[in-house]
Design a protein around this motif. Structure first.
Motif, PDB file in Angstrom:
ATOM      1  N   ARG A  78      -3.380   6.494  -9.841  1.00 25.91           N
ATOM      2  CA  ARG A  78      -3.412   6.353  -8.386  1.00 25.91           C
ATOM      3  C   ARG A  78      -2.004   6.390  -7.804  1.00 25.91           C
ATOM      4  O   ARG A  78      -1.767   7.031  -6.783  1.00 25.91           O
ATOM      5  CB  ARG A  78      -4.105   5.042  -8.008  1.00 25.91           C
ATOM      6  N   GLY A 254      -9.386   8.999  -1.740  1.00 24.93           N
ATOM      7  CA  GLY A 254      -8.003   8.613  -2.014  1.00 24.93           C
ATOM      8  C   GLY A 254      -7.016   9.757  -2.054  1.00 24.93           C
ATOM      9  O   GLY A 254      -5.876   9.568  -2.494  1.00 24.93           O
ATOM     10  N   GLN A 262      -0.244   3.011  -0.807  1.00 24.47           N
ATOM     11  CA  GLN A 262      -0.672   2.501  -2.106  1.00 24.47           C
ATOM     12  C   GLN A 262      -0.016   1.166  -2.427  1.00 24.47           C
ATOM     13  O   GLN A 262      -0.647   0.259  -2.970  1.00 24.47           O
ATOM     14  CB  GLN A 262      -0.326   3.521  -3.192  1.00 24.47           C
TER      15      GLN A 262
END
Length: 307
Positions: A78, A254, A262
């Motif tokens: 991520r 996302g 983030q």
């Protein structure tokens, strides 16, 4: 017979005079230095210390885990995806903001009420809150928003501006450019206005066209403005998150999350302040390195132009 000063006393007198001369500057600059230490150096040091822990932001108990958070930042998919999208936003946004700002500045650099009005119109989005801009364009680009409604009247099917990955990323970048290029335009206008008219008159006498004057006179002389614009825009876009928050909320899936978005999500949404602090330190280092690299590169280009 006049008394003579010892060598040690003779040395002390100039030193005392030097400190007396420096005292007003120290007194005047002291508060600014203290504010800088309190608002930047101390928080940066505390963030680094926090990045070495597993603190969740609520408990009084935490453990020092060394550089595990930094290693996790480079392994976490991520974070990597957010860093990649941030790099795309920073690069594309910097290029487009400066290109559009320079183009419009060149067009409306002349005197006149129309140009004055156009400067106000083009600069206005920059002074609006980024959150308001994000919500505004989110409503306009929604599946049932004004833009798709207009396209429907033209016989074009609804475009997934915010629901398809490619369109969503383009929408974020273009919205950022729309909201930011006014700042670049104003700086370029100031640079263009500072060019002495004698250079243009001489170029006209030599038979240079408008484009040749712009390329050979205007651009070289506003090279320092390019440096300022590039650095400020790049640093600002590396920290962007508010437009993303209001426009797409990091979606779809996302794909439009930036690194600051983030960091905030990990720090407060996931209660991982230690991990978020590690990402913040990495971002600070990357921003400083890129900003200095662009500055030095542009300084070299400016020297070549001057020579």
């Amino acid at each position: 017979m006049a008394a003579t000063l010892s060598p040690a006393r003779a040395r002390r007198r100039p030193a005392a005079r030097v400190w007396r001369d420096r005292l007003p500057g120290i007194v005047m600059g002291g508060p600014a230095v203290l504010v800088f230490l309190a608002m930047f150096i101390v928080p940066m040091f505390l963030a680094f210390v926090l990045s070495l822990t597993d603190w969740n932001g609520y408990s009084l108990n935490f453990t020092f885990i060394g550089f595990d958070n930094y290693a996790e930042a480079f392994r976490n998919p991520r974070t990597v995806d957010a860093a990649v999208f941030t790099a795309v936003v920073a690069f594309c946004g910097t290029v487009l903001c400066n290109a559009v700002g320079l183009f419009i500045a060149a067009l409306i650099a002349g005197n006149g009420r129309a140009n004055t009005l156009l400067r106000t119109i083009f600069f206005y989005p920059y002074i609006i809150s980024s959150l308001i801009i994000g919500f505004l364009w989110s409503a306009m680009l929604a599946p049932e928003g004004a833009v798709n409604g207009l396209l429907g009247h033209l016989g074009v099917g609804p475009v997934p501006f915010l629901t398809e990955v490619g369109f969503a990323k383009a929408s974020v970048i273009l919205t950022i450019v729309w909201s930011s290029f006014g700042f670049n335009m104003i700086l370029f206008l100031a640079g263009i206005k500072s060019v002495p008219t004698e250079y243009y008159e001489a170029a006209t006498v030599d038979g240079a066209s408008k484009w040749q004057q712009f390329r050979n006179v205007t651009l070289p002389l506003i090279a320092p403005v390019f440096t300022v614009n590039l650095v400020l825009t790049l640093v600002g876009l590396l920290k962007v998150y508010d437009i993303v928050l209001a426009l797409t909320d990091g979606g779809p899936a996302g794909s439009t999350q930036t690194i600051v978005y983030q960091i905030l999500r990990d720090s407060f949404g996931q209660s991982e302040l230690g991990f978020g602090a590690a990402q913040s330190v990495i971002l600070l280092i990357v921003t400083a390195v890129l900003g200095l690299a662009v500055t030095f590169a542009r300084r070299g280009a400016e020297k070549k132009v001057a020579d």
